[in-house]
Write a protein that holds these residues in place. Structure first.
Motif: not given
Length: 925
Positions: A755-756, A789-791, A793-794, A760, A785-787, A764
């Motif tokens: 996540a951090r 997957h959030e990438l 989605r964002e 990522t 894998s959280v970061g 960006r």
């Protein structure tokens, strides 16, 4: 009497110490306790001594026995105390009167039958006893001749415990040592046997006369080993003191020849190139054994195939060669002096022309692996311009070239500015403490070191820039800043003169870029705008004069300027880069990567930290490696991800790195643990090109655990950094570094990110720079894998990729690098028409069915059913039985499937030939 004491000697290294063996017998349960820091062999002495006493016909005291070896703080090793322990026990129990052993040193190991066996190290033990004032010593019969060479002490020997008991009780005679006779010098290879090899023999004679090092170089069979093995034959015989030292070392090692006489011939030690460090310098737990260096004391240490020795083994030789004594842990092994300490070392080498020898004074050099390989393999070393560091054999014939590892006039075989190891020389090494020559003189004497001379001129140029209009031509402000504007409107003129050479405008601009990078962190937009408007030199002058348009930048420049002079720091950085083998790349160079200019448009939204807003293009790069930087980044993809990567992530990153490198794409990453390192290794395994972009100086690779990986990358790829050598890997610098990874490549692939995660942030920056951003999906249950997957989605622009083909579709050529469509296996039933497929699906899984029933289940007429069933039978999908039609066995279908052609994933499925022919009774032509 319940107490007795007998003297013995213990060894620590090669030094003997007098030991008092005390025995106390007390009432209590029978037991034997040994104190005084005994080792395992000494602990087991209680069992050996008990059996020897009983088998010698003596009575064992069934009491509580305490044995103490004084001094208690001295470690005791080995079995040489057995005989003294037995005598003390028998004396304490009243079996023996110990008056005859008063002041006598007793040495020996006991067998279970009472025999006294020889021990190692008797010679230094007896020497220690004589030094401590003992007048008599009793040793095993096998060591009598060895012990008798020590003057000033009376030596007697015993072969059994019974003989010692008889001597103490009845005064029976002991064994006298053999008569001392001069020991003949043992024969061996003689230099006189060598025919020819005049140059090699002359070199050995010079080395033998002065006690110097010598290196023998040449092709296989040139005679190097033959000459080295004969060097002891021309050395003088050892005098009494030297022979005693050498014999003592060999006694401890258990290598004395039969007879125990003093060794008069200088020893030769030739360890194998697979020898370990302890076998070379000695040591070990317990009784430290001498190594090859100690055993070569007063003789010759021959390192055959020296470049093949491990780096640790060669580095371990540094201390003995420099200090004249090897030391291993807490145990000082010996005091050898194979280098001839105290005498001036002379190196012998072959001249380029002719056969004359040239002798140059030099200090005893160390033997690091790289430097030794450079000397031993002249065809592969750097800096071959020096004649003195020339090849091995003379003409490739039977003659052997002789070279030294030390410094000599005209430079060395390494690239380090005259130092044999490529390191900067201390002032004390520059000719007896005299100041070093001027850089121009150094450049003239060593034409192969132009880069070091240029860096030295730059250092001298700091603070001595010309100021137009000043009669003296000097800037009296003393800060190295320019005076009024010179020709061309640029402050300070176009060049700087220091009396030793001119610093060109190009060099001045390079120094200014380095100084600006040091004054303000790379990526600072205010600095970039100043450089774009004024140029690097004028921008630097403006900042040093306090003219910064940004308050934060003004504070930063003031703090840095108070710490050191910016131009001096830049000159030192260039000098360190030269020594490191790195180079500075600026936008003025042909290899500058043009793609990083796109960072000028990078603007991250919702910036809350200063580091996220400083995304300007780089001012310069420090590069280590032979590839041109722009060419390496022309076709490049960044593979980044989590440091705490899972096995899944490392596997994917390795596959991506390997696949991209196999297709001639450069793999770029940050060199960190986890995903970065896996991507680099994948590219290296494929033999491709990989680039590691660091957030610190090239001489301080981070993390240190990847140092070997960084060296491998530098050999085949590139190490790149915006920070000068010596810069530390601070946390904000990693985010600054990530903009280069994102903007210098065609796309960025994120493989696992928490996540951090800095990965990522790199993605960006790639998105906002207009580069391709790709994400590898991972398990939804994994925190790594959280970061990622959030990438996804964002950012709708981020593409999901699962392999190299998907990556190349995003960054490759339009229409040429499309990824193939994923298809399942092709089956024969896929090409059937609707009627045939209906009949096939209507067949029961088990058993058979007639034509009429099958036609009714498939909802076709009987005629069509017969026609299609014949085709299915031809395709081995059905079989005809007496009771109707049934599905073919799976094995038969499998054979039919393997025999049918399999279409490629990108091509349409072929039409089955059997289904394309006209059916019987059709109206088609």
């Amino acid at each position: 009497m319940s107490y007795a004491k007998v003297l013995s000697v213990g060894l620590v290294g090669v030094t003997g110490h007098l030991v008092e063996v005390e025995a106390d017998l007390a009432a209590g349960l029978p037991a034997v306790v040994i104190s005084g820091l005994p080792d395992t062999a000494l602990h087991e002495a209680r069992d050996r001594v008990r059996a020897a006493v009983v088998n010698s016909g003596q009575r064992w005291p069934n009491r509580r026995i305490t044995l103490n070896l004084l001094p208690a703080t001295l470690p005791k090793f080995g079995s040489a105390f057995d005989l003294a322990i037995a005598a003390a026990l028998l004396g304490g129990s009243g079996e023996l009167p110990l008056l005859p052993l008063e002041g006598v040193v007793v040495l020996g190991e006991l067998g279970l039958d009472g025999t006294v066996r020889p021990v190692r190290g008797v010679l230094p033990m007896v020497a220690a006893a004589a030094r401590e004032g003992a007048s008599r010593v009793i040793v095993p019969a096998g060591n009598a001749a060895e012990a008798a060479v020590i003057p000033g002490i009376r030596v007697r020997a015993v072969d059994t415990l019974h003989r010692l008991v008889a001597f103490v009780r009845d005064g029976s005679p002991l064994i006298d040592p053999p008569a001392d006779s001069p020991a003949p010098v043992t024969g061996g290879p003689d230099l006189a046997e060598v025919a020819g090899q005049q140059l090699g023999k002359r070199a050995l004679e010079v080395a033998a006369a002065g006690g110097h090092h010598v290196a023998l170089l040449g092709p296989p069979g040139a005679g190097k080993t033959m000459l080295a093995e004969r060097l002891p034959s021309i050395l003088p015989e050892l005098d009494d003191d030297a022979a005693l030292e050498v014999t003592a070392l060999h006694s401890i090692a258990g290598l004395l020849p039969p007879g125990g006489r003093l060794l008069r011939r200088p020893p030769l030690q030739a360890p194998h190139h697979t020898a370990t460090v302890p076998s070379l310098v000695g040591g070990g737990s317990g009784l430290a054994r001498p190594g090859a260096v100690s055993l070569a004391h007063r003789g010759v240490l021959f390192l055959d195939e020296a470049p093949e020795f491990s780096k640790g083994a060669l580095e371990a030789l540094r201390q003995p060669l420099e200090h004249g004594r090897p030391q291993r842990g807490r145990h000082r092994i010996s005091r050898p002096d194979p280098t001839g300490a105290g005498r001036q070392s002379v190196s012998v080498r072959q001249a380029r022309r002719g056969c004359a020898l040239r002798v140059h004074p030099a200090r005893p050099p160390s033997l690091p692996g790289p430097a030794l390989r450079a000397v031993a393999r002249p065809d592969r070393r750097a800096g071959a311009a020096d004649a003195g560091a020339g090849g091995g054999a003379d003409g490739g014939g039977e003659r052997c070239g002789v070279l030294s590892h030390g410094r000599h006039a005209g430079g060395g075989g390494s690239s380090g500015g005259g130092h044999p190891l490529g390191r900067p020389r201390p002032e004390a090494e520059r000719g007896g403490g005299r100041p070093a020559p001027a850089p121009a003189t150094v450049a003239a004497a060593r034409p192969g070191h132009r880069r070091a001379a240029r860096a030295a001129r730059l250092r001298l140029a700091v603070g001595t820039r010309l100021r137009p209009g000043d009669p003296d031509g000097m800037d009296d402000r003393g800060s190295g800043r320019p005076g009024p504007a010179g020709p061309g409107g640029r402050p300070g003129g176009d060049s700087t003169t220091d009396g030793g050479g001119d610093v060109s405008a190009e060099e001045e601009r390079r120094v200014a870029r380095v100084a600006l990078t040091w004054l303000a962190e790379p990526g600072t937009r205010a600095v970039h705008r100043l450089v774009q408007r004024l140029g690097p030199v004028a921008a630097l002058d403006l900042l040093l004069d306090g003219g910064s348009p940004d308050g934060w930048l003004h504070t930063t420049v003031a703090a840095r300027s108070a710490a050191a002079d910016a131009r001096a720091v830049a000159a030192e950085a260039l000098d360190r880069a030269d020594r490191l083998g790195a180079r500075l790349v600026t936008p003025d160079d042909d290899e500058w990567p043009a793609r990083v200019a796109g960072l000028a448009t990078l603007q991250l939204p919702d910036v809350t930290r200063r580091v996220d807003g400083e995304t300007a293009p780089p001012l310069c790069f420090w590069v280590r490696g032979s590839w041109p930087l722009g060419e390496a980044l022309e076709r490049s993809v960044a593979v980044v991800g989590a440091r705490a990567a899972t096995g899944y992530g490392q596997h994917v990153a390795t596959e991506l790195g390997y696949g991209l490198a196999e297709r001639d794409w450069t793999v770029v990453s940050g060199g960190a643990f986890g995903i970065d390192a896996a991507a680099h290794r994948g590219a290296l395994n494929a033999g491709g090109l990989t680039v590691a972009v660091l957030a610190c100086g090239l001489d301080r690779p981070y993390p240190m655990g990847n140092t070997a990986l960084f060296d491998q990358i530098a050999d085949t790829g590139l190490l790149v950094s915006e920070w000068p050598p010596g810069a530390e890997p601070l946390r904000p610098r990693f985010l600054i570094r990530n903009r280069v990874i994102a903007g210098g490549t065609l796309g960025t692939v994120v493989v696992e990110a928490s996540a951090r995660s800095g990965a990522t942030q790199t993605a960006r920056r790639a998105i906002y720079t207009g580069r391709a951003a790709m994400v590898v999906p991972g398990p939804v249950t994994s925190a790594m894998s959280v970061g990622a997957h959030e990438l996804l989605r964002e950012f709708p622009k981020a593409r999901l990729v699962t392999g190299v083909a998907h990556v190349l579709e995003e960054v490759g050529r339009i229409g040429a690098d499309l990824a193939p469509l994923a298809r399942g296996p092709q089956r024969p039933a896929d090409a059937l028409d609707d009627d045939a497929r209906s009949l096939l699906e209507a067949l029961p899984r088990r058993g058979a069915l007639g034509v009429d029933g099958l036609a009714a289940r498939a909802r076709v007429d009987v005629r069509t059913a017969l026609r299609k069933l014949s085709l299915l039978e031809e395709l081995s999908l059905v079989v005809r039985r007496d009771d109707g039609y049934a599905l073919a066995p799976p094995a038969r279908q499998k054979r039919a499937t393997s025999a049918s052609p399999t279409p490629t994933p990108t091509s349409p499925a072929p039409t089955t030939p059997a289904l394309s022919r006209p059916a019987v009774g059709d109206a088609r032509p």
